[in-house]
Design an enzyme around this catalytic site. Structure first.
Site, PDB file in Angstrom:
ATOM      1  N   GLY A   1       0.818  -1.200   0.000  1.00 37.42           N
ATOM      2  CA  GLY A   1       0.000   0.000   0.000  1.00 37.42           C
ATOM      3  C   GLY A   1       0.855   1.254   0.000  1.00 37.42           C
TER       4      GLY A   1
ATOM      5  N   GLY B   1       0.499  -5.489   0.646  1.00 40.26           N
ATOM      6  CA  GLY B   1      -0.738  -5.517  -0.118  1.00 40.26           C
ATOM      7  C   GLY B   1      -0.663  -6.374  -1.361  1.00 40.26           C
TER       8      GLY B   1
ATOM      9  N   GLU C   1       5.845  -5.160   7.512  1.00 38.70           N
ATOM     10  CA  GLU C   1       5.150  -4.049   8.170  1.00 38.70           C
ATOM     11  C   GLU C   1       5.749  -3.611   9.497  1.00 38.70           C
ATOM     12  OE1 GLU C   1       2.753  -5.511   4.986  1.00 38.70           O
ATOM     13  OE2 GLU C   1       3.680  -6.586   6.661  1.00 38.70           O
TER      14      GLU C   1
ATOM     15  N   ASP D   1      -1.156  -7.421   7.631  1.00 39.69           N
ATOM     16  CA  ASP D   1      -2.593  -7.297   7.378  1.00 39.69           C
ATOM     17  C   ASP D   1      -2.953  -7.969   6.052  1.00 39.69           C
ATOM     18  OD1 ASP D   1      -1.448  -5.479   5.634  1.00 39.69           O
ATOM     19  OD2 ASP D   1      -2.757  -3.805   6.155  1.00 39.69           O
TER      20      ASP D   1
END
Length: 327
Positions: free
Chosen positions: A69, A118, A141, A149
């Site tokens: 992302g 992502g 992350e 995530d």
């Protein structure tokens, strides 16, 4: 469907395949809110088209499938206190991850180059993932003060004991062969076979796709490296970071030093959240994992470590974050 080049996503019908192209090469296809919306729209168009019987997600860039992302933009929103707006990005992205994992028509992904964060959310939840040998996967992350995530706590928590924690806490990179050996990728191919694999995914009859890809695939281990398995179980099966660090200090494997360095680079606040998410993910559905991750995302982005981690890694690039949290 035609899209403006600035939107960085395009869609075309090739035979009976609806092909979603990621086309933001200058940013390694880092996902923006408009890109998320367009991918979801393309998925819906393919599902509603009776002439389409599969969806293929691919990249126009030889360097990256998707680097994750666009967290620099999210950081700017957080610095302005616009946390609700930042959370809208994650809600939309996680809804897309769930849609990919439950789509009415098969979803195939073709990964080459970088596939992180992502990007793994776009490629891991479909029916078949094909990757080149030299692809680079990671969930990095923790080093930006965020959490694993995009449904990663679903697939990481189902790896052999300690493996998900090792990859999730350290952000360790692994290539196409290693991804296949862990069961995260279905087929690994040589880079020069990308066009052939794309043709198979788009045009081969469903019942023949697997056999056609088997004919292409590069030789790889049938399972993960035994050294990886034993190291992960010994060093990363602890319930807390303290337990893991204690185990690493006793660890004889040469993998220890790399893991210690990678852990030291991450946010302790992120580490604690990631361990909680992985623990909760073991017996949860993909939807439940995404719900848990959404709650953790808000906790992470409202903590000072997120803005500081993105600054250190992606803005100033000094790689020297001053974490507010402690181990």
């Amino acid at each position: 469907m035609s899209t403006n080049s600035s939107e960085a996503v395009s869609y075309e019908r090739i035979g009976r395949a609806g092909v979603i192209w990621l086309d933001r090469p200058g940013a390694l296809n880092a996902l923006t809110p408009p890109m998320i919306m367009l991918i979801a729209r393309c998925l819906a168009i393919a599902d509603e088209d009776a002439g389409i019987d599969r969806v293929v997600i691919a990249s126009t860039s030889p360097k990256a499938f998707c680097a994750g992302g666009d967290v620099r933009a999210i950081r700017e929103l957080c610095l302005e206190g616009r946390f609700d707006e930042a959370m809208e990005f994650f809600r939309a992205e996680f809804a897309l991850n769930l849609a990919l994992g439950s789509n009415a028509k098969p979803v195939f992904s073709l990964v080459k180059g970088i596939c992180m964060g992502g990007g793994m959310g776009l490629s891991m939840h479909g029916d078949i993932c094909v990757a080149t040998q030299d692809s680079q996967f990671a969930m990095p992350e923790a080093v930006i003060g965020y959490v694993t995530d995009v449904g990663s706590t679903y697939f990481l928590s189902r790896l052999p004991t300690g493996m998900g924690a090792w990859l999730g806490l350290t952000g360790r990179r692994f290539d196409g062969h290693e991804a296949a050996s862990l069961g995260l990728v279905d087929y690994v191919i040589r880079p020069e076979q990308v066009d052939d694999a794309f043709s198979i995914l788009c045009a081969t009859a469903h019942e023949q796709v697997d056999s056609a890809l088997l004919d292409l695939r590069s030789a790889h281990r049938n399972g993960p490296d035994p050294e990886w398995i034993s190291f992960a179980e010994r060093a990363f099966s602890g319930r807390s970071i303290t337990d893991i660090l204690d185990a690493l200090r006793r660890e004889p494997s040469l993998l220890r030093d790399e893991a210690m360095v990678q852990l030291s680079a991450g946010s302790p606040h992120s580490h604690a959240l990631i361990l909680e998410l992985l623990d909760a993910g073991r017996n949860a559905s993909l939807r439940q994992c995404l719900d848990n991750e959404l709650k953790a995302a808000r906790t992470a982005i409202t903590h000072p470590d997120f803005a500081e981690g993105v600054r250190a890694m992606l803005v100033d690039k000094d790689r020297a974050p001053l974490w507010r949290s402690t181990g």
